[in-house]
Design an enzyme around this catalytic site. Sequence first.
Site, mmCIF file in Angstrom:
data_model
loop_
_atom_site.group_PDB
_atom_site.id
_atom_site.type_symbol
_atom_site.label_atom_id
_atom_site.label_comp_id
_atom_site.label_asym_id
_atom_site.label_seq_id
_atom_site.Cartn_x
_atom_site.Cartn_y
_atom_site.Cartn_z
ATOM 1 N N PRO A 281 -22.737 118.296 55.370
ATOM 2 C CA PRO A 281 -24.003 117.733 55.828
ATOM 3 C C PRO A 281 -24.335 116.421 55.125
ATOM 4 C CG PRO A 281 -24.418 119.410 54.194
ATOM 5 C CD PRO A 281 -22.931 119.395 54.397
ATOM 6 N N CYS A 348 -34.355 87.828 63.876
ATOM 7 C CA CYS A 348 -34.312 87.116 65.156
ATOM 8 C C CYS A 348 -33.413 87.821 66.154
ATOM 9 C CB CYS A 348 -33.869 85.679 64.934
ATOM 10 S SG CYS A 348 -35.086 84.817 63.957
ATOM 11 N N GLU A 349 -33.844 88.977 66.585
ATOM 12 C CA GLU A 349 -33.159 89.793 67.589
ATOM 13 C C GLU A 349 -34.247 90.595 68.294
ATOM 14 O OE1 GLU A 349 -29.741 90.423 68.077
ATOM 15 O OE2 GLU A 349 -28.912 89.389 66.323
#
Length: 418
Positions: A281, A348-349
């Site tokens: 896990p 900037c996306e």
Amino acid sequence: VPGYLRSAQGRALLCGAALGELLTQAGVSTPAYFYDLDGIGHETAELVQALGARSHLVAYAVKANSAGSIVRRIARHGAGADVVSGGELEVALGAGIEPRRIVMSGVAKSDTEIDRAIQAGLRAIQLESVEEIERVAARARAVGSRARVSLRVNPGIEIDAHAHVATGHDEAKFGIARGDVAEAWRAIDRAGNALEAVGVSTHVGSMLKTPEPYLESARVLCEVARARRAAGARLEFVDFGGGFGIDYGAGPARPPADFARAALELLDREGLGELDLVLEPGRALVGAYGVLVARVVGSKVSGARRWAMIDAGMNDLVRPALYGARHRIEPLDAPPAEPLWQVVGPVCESADDFGEHALGAPLPSHVAIRDAGAYGFSMASEYNGRALPAEVFCADGGVKSASPSPGASAWVKRRLDA
Ligand code: LLP
């Protein structure tokens, strides 16, 4: 006061007001990850207990969060590690985990990584292709040691999860296809003394909310293990992988201990009860015990649209951009309230968008992005010239240690030197 981090018993471990205080106490700038080491330790202990006293192993998937304070805390509560690179292997060893409690997976291990793993004497190097069997055998001969290996089998099972986190289907790059398993055992046997095949492993994917798909892939693995033993070979363990989901706010997931108990029962039913069981896990041990605290930098209201700009972006937490994941975002100092704001970061996306959240009006000074303990910092980048975020480790209700951001100037220097 909202409780962001809750233990299995529903006890609020860190809450908004406490986080505000801790932010001051830690003296770090935002964005900053806060982790609850007590919660992580408790979650680990519960799973280790469910697996029982034998030599079964919880191998924590270090990729989820590789901070030394976290890996050490998890190790202290009785877990080992699953690593996928030389770097993660050094973190696990450096955190004091015994080599025999470490397994190493990965489809493109380098010779250096393989050599180090062989020399360290790990529980097993998990082999992901027939070709890799021959490579690892050659490295074992080169370094003059026998390599302990296991076959990672691709069970050929589709799970209901984002395509990027499903690993156990026929088109995934991971593991040895069922149809190639016989050839893989032949390659192992051909390698003679170079390899000792001690186990079989699988990992069907992430974000499983119930044990059923996990058990389906585990059954395939049991079949492989039984066939190998029927051919007269010895095996020490089966490794059913990780993938236990957590509640990101859309509904509960079954606790890791339920997966462990179901896995143990299956092993018995399959006639493999004397083998050791390994679980891998990652998310379930750390995901709910981390929050990303960000400062609200500004807002923009244009017609019906309201944006809240924060100083954490997809470079700090990429899960929403990469998987369409939703993380709850709440004011740090007040309960969630209308109106809703579209929460976005500075990168900037257009994908640098955390979704709509009830932050109230006026906007709070800081927000907490919840359930960010797994695959948060470990996937962070410096895209757009943004420094890696700070990390703060809390225990006993206070700050235990803090690892400040390296700062943007370190990035500037490296880029100018490049
Ligand atoms: N074992 C193997 C071989 C794995 O590939 C993984 C995860 C794990 C164990 C641990 O899985 P977990 O228990 O954490 O689900 N970045 C994605 C998750 C990618 C998981 C990759 N492999 C996310 O943020 O959802």
